[in-house]
Design a protein around this motif. Sequence first.
Motif, mmCIF file in Angstrom:
data_model
loop_
_atom_site.group_PDB
_atom_site.id
_atom_site.type_symbol
_atom_site.label_atom_id
_atom_site.label_comp_id
_atom_site.label_asym_id
_atom_site.label_seq_id
_atom_site.Cartn_x
_atom_site.Cartn_y
_atom_site.Cartn_z
ATOM 1 N N GLU A 39 2.264 -10.765 3.287
ATOM 2 C CA GLU A 39 3.448 -10.834 4.146
ATOM 3 C C GLU A 39 3.007 -10.914 5.609
ATOM 4 O O GLU A 39 1.851 -10.622 5.940
ATOM 5 N N PHE A 87 0.821 -1.219 0.000
ATOM 6 C CA PHE A 87 0.000 0.000 0.000
ATOM 7 C C PHE A 87 0.847 1.256 0.000
ATOM 8 O O PHE A 87 0.338 2.359 -0.270
ATOM 9 N N LYS A 88 2.135 1.147 0.304
ATOM 10 C CA LYS A 88 2.984 2.331 0.373
ATOM 11 C C LYS A 88 2.961 3.105 -0.945
ATOM 12 O O LYS A 88 3.192 4.309 -0.963
ATOM 13 N N PRO A 131 -3.180 -3.794 10.287
ATOM 14 C CA PRO A 131 -1.939 -3.838 11.071
ATOM 15 C C PRO A 131 -1.425 -2.413 11.325
ATOM 16 O O PRO A 131 -1.639 -1.527 10.497
ATOM 17 N N VAL A 132 -0.769 -2.227 12.450
ATOM 18 C CA VAL A 132 -0.309 -0.884 12.814
ATOM 19 C C VAL A 132 1.181 -0.910 13.157
ATOM 20 O O VAL A 132 1.614 -1.671 14.026
ATOM 21 N N GLY A 133 1.944 -0.081 12.434
ATOM 22 C CA GLY A 133 3.366 0.068 12.718
ATOM 23 C C GLY A 133 3.648 1.491 13.121
ATOM 24 O O GLY A 133 3.572 1.870 14.288
ATOM 25 N N ASN A 150 9.181 -1.704 2.959
ATOM 26 C CA ASN A 150 8.254 -1.380 1.866
ATOM 27 C C ASN A 150 8.286 0.083 1.449
ATOM 28 O O ASN A 150 8.121 0.401 0.268
ATOM 29 N N ALA A 164 3.359 -9.147 8.352
ATOM 30 C CA ALA A 164 2.753 -7.964 8.980
ATOM 31 C C ALA A 164 1.282 -7.833 8.576
ATOM 32 O O ALA A 164 0.430 -7.477 9.395
ATOM 33 N N SER A 165 0.987 -8.107 7.320
ATOM 34 C CA SER A 165 -0.386 -7.978 6.826
ATOM 35 C C SER A 165 -1.317 -8.944 7.552
ATOM 36 O O SER A 165 -2.476 -8.621 7.834
ATOM 37 N N ALA A 215 7.639 -5.494 8.899
ATOM 38 C CA ALA A 215 7.080 -4.208 8.448
ATOM 39 C C ALA A 215 6.467 -3.400 9.588
ATOM 40 O O ALA A 215 6.279 -2.191 9.465
ATOM 41 N N ILE A 216 6.141 -4.057 10.692
ATOM 42 C CA ILE A 216 5.560 -3.334 11.832
ATOM 43 C C ILE A 216 6.452 -3.448 13.069
ATOM 44 O O ILE A 216 5.985 -3.366 14.196
ATOM 45 N N ASN A 251 -0.972 4.546 8.287
ATOM 46 C CA ASN A 251 -2.034 4.015 7.429
ATOM 47 C C ASN A 251 -3.393 4.069 8.109
ATOM 48 O O ASN A 251 -4.373 4.462 7.502
ATOM 49 N N GLY A 294 0.689 -5.926 2.323
ATOM 50 C CA GLY A 294 1.810 -6.200 1.427
ATOM 51 C C GLY A 294 1.799 -7.637 0.914
ATOM 52 O O GLY A 294 1.222 -8.545 1.533
ATOM 53 N N ALA A 328 1.738 3.799 12.297
ATOM 54 C CA ALA A 328 0.371 4.294 12.505
ATOM 55 C C ALA A 328 -0.072 5.339 11.486
ATOM 56 O O ALA A 328 -1.080 6.012 11.668
HETATM 57 C C1 LIG Z 1 4.217 0.003 6.444
HETATM 58 C C2 LIG Z 1 3.497 -1.271 6.618
HETATM 59 C C3 LIG Z 1 2.577 -1.496 7.661
HETATM 60 C C4 LIG Z 1 2.326 -0.491 8.727
HETATM 61 O O1 LIG Z 1 1.761 0.711 8.290
HETATM 62 P P1 LIG Z 1 1.936 2.010 9.197
HETATM 63 O O2 LIG Z 1 1.412 3.123 8.390
HETATM 64 O O3 LIG Z 1 3.412 2.114 9.473
HETATM 65 O O4 LIG Z 1 1.174 1.759 10.460
HETATM 66 C C5 LIG Z 1 1.900 -2.699 7.708
HETATM 67 N N1 LIG Z 1 2.134 -3.669 6.808
HETATM 68 C C6 LIG Z 1 3.001 -3.506 5.794
HETATM 69 C C7 LIG Z 1 3.207 -4.609 4.838
HETATM 70 C C8 LIG Z 1 3.723 -2.307 5.682
HETATM 71 O O5 LIG Z 1 4.598 -2.170 4.672
#
Ligand SMILES: *Cc1c(COP(=O)(O)O)cnc(C)c1O
Length: 340
Positions: free
Chosen positions: A281, A60-61, A185-187, A87, A283-284, A234-235, A191, A308, A189
């Motif tokens: 992936e 999604f990036k 998912p939240v890394g 990503n 994180a997703s 990714a998170i 998204n 992702g 934050a």
């Molecule tokens: C960046 C990313 C996230 C987290 O998104 P944030 O905007 O950082 O919260 C989750 N999953 C994937 C695959 C990512 O690349």
Amino acid sequence: MSARVGLIERFRERLPFGPDDPVVSMGEGSTPLVEARALSERVGARVWLKLEGLNPTGSFKDRGMCCAVSAAVREGSEAVICASTGNTAASAAAYAARAGLRGAVIVPEGKIATGKLAQALVHGARVVVLHGNFDDALRLVRELVEHHPISLVNSVNDYRLEGQKTAAFELVENLGGDLDGLCIPVGNAGNVTAYWKGFQELDRSPRLFGFQAEGAAPLVLGAPVAQPETVASAIRIGNPARWEEAMAAFTASRGEVRAVSDAEILDAYAFLAQREGVFCEPASAASVAGLLKYGAGGCERIACVLTGHGLKDPQTALDRAGGVIPCEPDLAALERAVLG
Ligand SMILES: *Cc1c(COP(=O)(O)O)cnc(C)c1O
């Protein structure tokens, strides 16, 4: 059939770009929303998967990067830079290449999935491996851009959120007003903050259920995590840049931010691959792990964001999968191998 239109062209009236502004696009957005029958049955609600891994660089990036790099070109920047768990680096490298800008990406040592590293390198970005974690990398690039004419394209850049909010527009287009909950998912934050912005712009308020990995769950703990650890690279973030906005979104939507373990993430990852045919992936898979763990919370219609593509991180897949079956080149051996 007409060419796939990128998201600036598609949503221009809701984005900060005029008709004459430069657009750096690869047809990002317009990702599939697929119903997940096995998952729906398990959670007792109708569940859809938003396949963000089908964006041009596999995450999604690209939604945010399309806008951030287009704005960088408009501003006359010659280079873009980001800190990244992978990503953002892959996407920044690709969009910079397309725009004819130099790209530099700062990644934490030893913590970036193979596919993402390959992408950043093949697009010709300068890839800097920092002896430190993502949070160190982000702090340093924020300082660096104060002294140099380089555009920072992390999600602290508001254009990133502008681009990423378009995924919420697509969900509303696809499901109308009938979306009750969103699992994500939240890394850093960014998204979840972007989705909330998008929903609010359309007067929609699905409940936002955010999921962090247990070893990297600062929003759940209410304090930064000094050494974040999780298989979901990714998170793997200990001090999210969009902390306050994301927490405000969870509260306003009557949602929740909660943690899932690595084992739960990997179970959801395998379930999606084996029962839904969807390879995302790790994180997703945290979005689906959270839905499986905590349930639908009374929501009848839920979308899970699969952020992702699974091919980003082939090593995690191979480490978990069964081995291959060797076979001699004769029919009896093949029968044993296939049917035995
Ligand atoms: C960046 C990313 C996230 C987290 O998104 P944030 O905007 O950082 O919260 C989750 N999953 C994937 C695959 C990512 O690349």
